[in-house]
Design a protein around this motif. Structure first.
Motif, mmCIF file in Angstrom:
data_model
loop_
_atom_site.group_PDB
_atom_site.id
_atom_site.type_symbol
_atom_site.label_atom_id
_atom_site.label_comp_id
_atom_site.label_asym_id
_atom_site.label_seq_id
_atom_site.Cartn_x
_atom_site.Cartn_y
_atom_site.Cartn_z
ATOM 1 N N LEU A 315 46.163 46.134 53.494
ATOM 2 C CA LEU A 315 46.108 44.531 53.590
ATOM 3 C C LEU A 315 45.086 44.103 54.502
ATOM 4 N N VAL A 316 45.153 44.655 55.716
ATOM 5 C CA VAL A 316 44.103 44.317 56.955
ATOM 6 C C VAL A 316 42.785 44.852 56.399
ATOM 7 N N GLY A 317 42.577 46.138 55.876
ATOM 8 C CA GLY A 317 41.261 46.549 55.332
ATOM 9 C C GLY A 317 40.781 45.810 54.521
ATOM 10 N N VAL A 318 41.372 45.294 53.258
ATOM 11 C CA VAL A 318 40.864 44.587 52.283
ATOM 12 C C VAL A 318 40.566 43.212 52.830
ATOM 13 N N LEU A 319 41.360 42.370 53.554
ATOM 14 C CA LEU A 319 41.109 41.226 54.080
ATOM 15 C C LEU A 319 39.909 41.130 55.072
ATOM 16 N N GLY A 320 39.979 42.221 55.966
ATOM 17 C CA GLY A 320 39.039 42.045 56.839
ATOM 18 C C GLY A 320 37.632 42.534 56.551
ATOM 19 N N SER A 321 37.458 43.537 55.796
ATOM 20 C CA SER A 321 36.107 43.759 55.047
ATOM 21 C C SER A 321 35.795 42.588 54.149
ATOM 22 N N THR A 322 36.323 41.909 53.515
ATOM 23 C CA THR A 322 36.191 40.683 52.729
ATOM 24 C C THR A 322 35.508 39.602 53.596
ATOM 25 N N LEU A 339 39.887 33.113 49.630
ATOM 26 C CA LEU A 339 40.487 33.978 50.739
ATOM 27 C C LEU A 339 42.011 34.282 50.249
ATOM 28 N N ARG A 340 42.851 33.036 50.052
ATOM 29 C CA ARG A 340 44.174 33.127 50.059
ATOM 30 C C ARG A 340 44.728 33.970 48.803
ATOM 31 N N ALA A 387 54.411 46.237 46.274
ATOM 32 C CA ALA A 387 54.529 45.561 45.003
ATOM 33 C C ALA A 387 55.596 44.445 45.257
ATOM 34 N N ILE A 388 56.577 44.462 45.963
ATOM 35 C CA ILE A 388 57.480 43.267 45.911
ATOM 36 C C ILE A 388 56.834 42.111 46.675
ATOM 37 N N LEU A 389 56.159 42.302 48.034
ATOM 38 C CA LEU A 389 55.570 41.306 48.605
ATOM 39 C C LEU A 389 54.496 40.695 48.007
ATOM 40 N N ALA A 390 53.667 41.656 47.130
ATOM 41 C CA ALA A 390 52.695 41.016 46.304
ATOM 42 C C ALA A 390 52.975 39.988 45.315
ATOM 43 N N ALA A 391 54.267 40.444 44.679
ATOM 44 C CA ALA A 391 54.794 39.669 43.633
ATOM 45 C C ALA A 391 55.127 38.235 44.228
ATOM 46 N N ILE A 392 55.700 38.207 45.469
ATOM 47 C CA ILE A 392 56.176 37.103 45.933
ATOM 48 C C ILE A 392 54.911 36.325 46.139
ATOM 49 N N LEU A 393 53.924 36.660 46.812
ATOM 50 C CA LEU A 393 52.843 36.109 46.929
ATOM 51 C C LEU A 393 52.177 35.426 45.968
ATOM 52 N N LEU A 394 51.905 36.382 44.862
ATOM 53 C CA LEU A 394 51.440 35.715 43.692
ATOM 54 C C LEU A 394 51.860 34.370 42.927
ATOM 55 N N ARG A 395 53.430 34.440 43.275
ATOM 56 C CA ARG A 395 54.037 33.420 42.595
ATOM 57 C C ARG A 395 53.660 32.269 43.332
ATOM 58 N N TRP A 396 53.681 32.452 44.837
ATOM 59 C CA TRP A 396 53.528 31.198 45.743
ATOM 60 C C TRP A 396 51.843 30.888 45.739
ATOM 61 N N ASP A 397 51.013 31.696 45.373
ATOM 62 C CA ASP A 397 49.658 31.181 45.221
ATOM 63 C C ASP A 397 49.569 30.564 44.061
ATOM 64 N N ALA A 398 50.282 31.116 42.886
ATOM 65 C CA ALA A 398 50.152 30.110 41.564
ATOM 66 C C ALA A 398 50.610 28.938 41.500
ATOM 67 N N ARG A 402 44.556 24.122 43.750
ATOM 68 C CA ARG A 402 43.420 24.981 43.999
ATOM 69 C C ARG A 402 42.312 23.838 44.112
ATOM 70 N N ASP A 403 41.407 24.214 45.067
ATOM 71 C CA ASP A 403 40.018 23.528 45.329
ATOM 72 C C ASP A 403 39.053 23.691 44.262
ATOM 73 N N PRO A 404 38.120 22.559 44.119
ATOM 74 C CA PRO A 404 37.291 22.640 43.041
ATOM 75 C C PRO A 404 36.196 23.716 43.437
ATOM 76 N N ASP A 405 36.125 24.248 44.731
ATOM 77 C CA ASP A 405 35.204 25.277 45.207
ATOM 78 C C ASP A 405 36.180 26.238 45.944
ATOM 79 N N MET A 406 36.916 27.126 45.102
ATOM 80 C CA MET A 406 37.573 28.171 46.021
ATOM 81 C C MET A 406 37.045 29.177 46.795
ATOM 82 N N ASN A 407 35.615 29.448 46.465
ATOM 83 C CA ASN A 407 34.906 30.497 46.845
ATOM 84 C C ASN A 407 33.795 30.060 47.851
ATOM 85 N N ARG A 408 33.929 28.884 48.222
ATOM 86 C CA ARG A 408 33.199 28.255 49.395
ATOM 87 C C ARG A 408 31.638 28.544 49.146
#
Length: 421
Positions: A315-322, A339-340, A387-398, A402-408
């Motif tokens: 998680l830290v590696g993917v978010l940090g490098s992005t 980013l969210r 996988a469980i944490l990802a599933a929870i966050l996917l439903r939260w994110d959905a 959403r902003d009209p310009d998500m990728n800024r």
């Protein structure tokens, strides 16, 4: 002569095609993997655990060709080569005609993949170096991502999120697999027979020539591929590398007046067998960790390092490098992704499972190394938690607006396609 009518033959062909499409689905592959691993864990912790071990120790194959291997080895060295062939085909297609052909589009997921491999390895080393230096052999275990399982979780719980998120995860996972293959070939090869390796590469080159011929020659490809695999196995390099190389030489553009590139055609042909046979059988053979009544402790620096690497390091590696790439370079996330959205994606990359189990087997010799059981148990725990944490966050994110310009990028998002839409 067959007694079936043309309508009956057409019906059989239709059912076979539907079965193949079902087997190739992300959700099907993930479910079969989960079921196979669960059966293995339950059997390995039951009163009949010795039968499980005895089954995997059964040796078959021609002794003269040095292929008299246990069923466990056939699963990891043989069946898993089918999966890596699909990975090779996918890599070739992405580099030539897919998301990796344009560095401006692929730069961020490539950086995320690199960060998602380096950071978990550093987490593992930081934990294990202090408590058990001998366990440092497994530094690469938490760097792996299981494409099939991660995409299955995204397909089930990511409905309504941008379809570009699946492309981003797929690109990241494909690069992760490429780096993982390099790690396996470089760090887990003890002794190389260069004559056999050269013969394997020549056979791969022959495959590259044949796969460009008229399609009626396709039956010849199978024995040539098997010979290339056998020679690679004999060379000392892990045999799955042959699968990647064979996949990578398949042409990714349409040839000979065909409408479909050979990469797509072979992917469609082989993926159902990879998803429904090779991966589940390997998971069954590799995931059977004896926890109840087993020798040695499951909780040790190796297992803690793997769980921390998979759940936190990825998680830290993917978010940090992005964040670094999008903040200090002109590169931006793809259209419609913010980013969210990468919070659940970062956790999905922590689903190591299949490839992580393979690296664990290469790092620690099962049965004679008390790190092996701890490593496999940690892979299962870390992958399930991710996988469980990802599933929870996917439903939260959905459920979030959403902003009209998500990728800024100061341009309104145009890509409105969604997962499951």
């Amino acid at each position: 002569m067959t007694d079936q009518t043309p309508d009956e033959l057409a019906g059989d062909a239709g059912r076979a095609n539907r079965l193949r499409r079902w087997a190739a689905l992300d959700t099907t592959s993930g479910a079969l993997l989960l079921v196979a691993a669960a059966i293995a864990v339950l059997w390995a912790n039951s009163p009949w655990r010795e039968a499980y071990d005895s089954l995997l120790d059964v040796e078959v194959g021609p002794e003269a060709l040095h292929l008299h291997l246990s069923l466990a080895h056939w699963a990891s060295d043989g069946l898993l080569a089918i999966f890596f062939f699909v990975v090779g085909v996918e890599l070739k297609h992405e580099f030539v005609a897919g998301s990796l052909r344009d560095l401006r589009l692929a730069g961020v997921p490539i950086a995320a993949a690199v960060g998602g491999m380096v950071t978990p390895a550093l987490c593992y080393v930081a934990v294990v170096a202090l408590g058990d230096p001998e366990g440092l052999r497994g530094w690469a275990i938490p760097t792996a991502t299981d494409i099939a399982f991660a995409l299955a979780v995204l397909a089930i719980f990511g409905r309504g999120l941008p379809l570009a998120l699946r492309t981003f995860l797929l690109t990241l996972a494909v690069v992760d697999d490429l780096l993982g293959i390099i790690v396996i070939a470089t760090f887990y090869t003890e002794e190389i027979d260069f004559v056999m390796l050269a013969a394997a590469l020549v056979t791969v080159a022959l495959f590259a020539v044949l796969v460009r011929q008229a399609w009626r020659w396709w039956p010849v490809l199978i024995p040539v591929a098997v010979v290339a695999w056998g020679l690679m196995h004999a060379s000392g390099v892990h045999a799955t590398v042959a699968g990647v190389l064979l996949g990578f030489v398949v042409p990714a553009v349409a040839i000979r007046g065909e409408e479909q590139p050979r990469t797509e055609r072979l992917d469609d042909a082989v993926r159902p067998y990879s998803a429904a046979l090779a991966l589940p059988v390997f998971a069954f053979a590799a995931a059977g960790v004896t926890v109840v009544g087993g020798d040695g402790s499951i909780v040790q620096p190796v297992s803690i390092g793997i769980v921390v690497g998979l759940v936190v390091g990825k998680l830290v590696g993917v978010l940090g490098s992005t964040w670094l790439m999008t903040t200090f370079t002109p590169l931006r996330l793809p259209d419609s992704i913010g980013l969210r959205d990468l919070l659940p994606v970062g956790l999905l990359t922590g689903v190591g499972f299949t490839v992580a189990l393979l690296i664990a087997e290469l790092s620690f010799e099962a049965g004679s190394d008390d790190h092996a059981a701890a490593a496999k148990a940690a892979i299962l725990v870390g992958s399930v938690v991710s996988a469980i944490l990802a599933a929870i966050l996917l439903r939260w994110d959905a459920r979030q607006a959403r902003d009209p310009d998500m990728n800024r990028d100061n341009v309104p998002d145009i890509d409105k396609d969604v997962i499951g839409g």
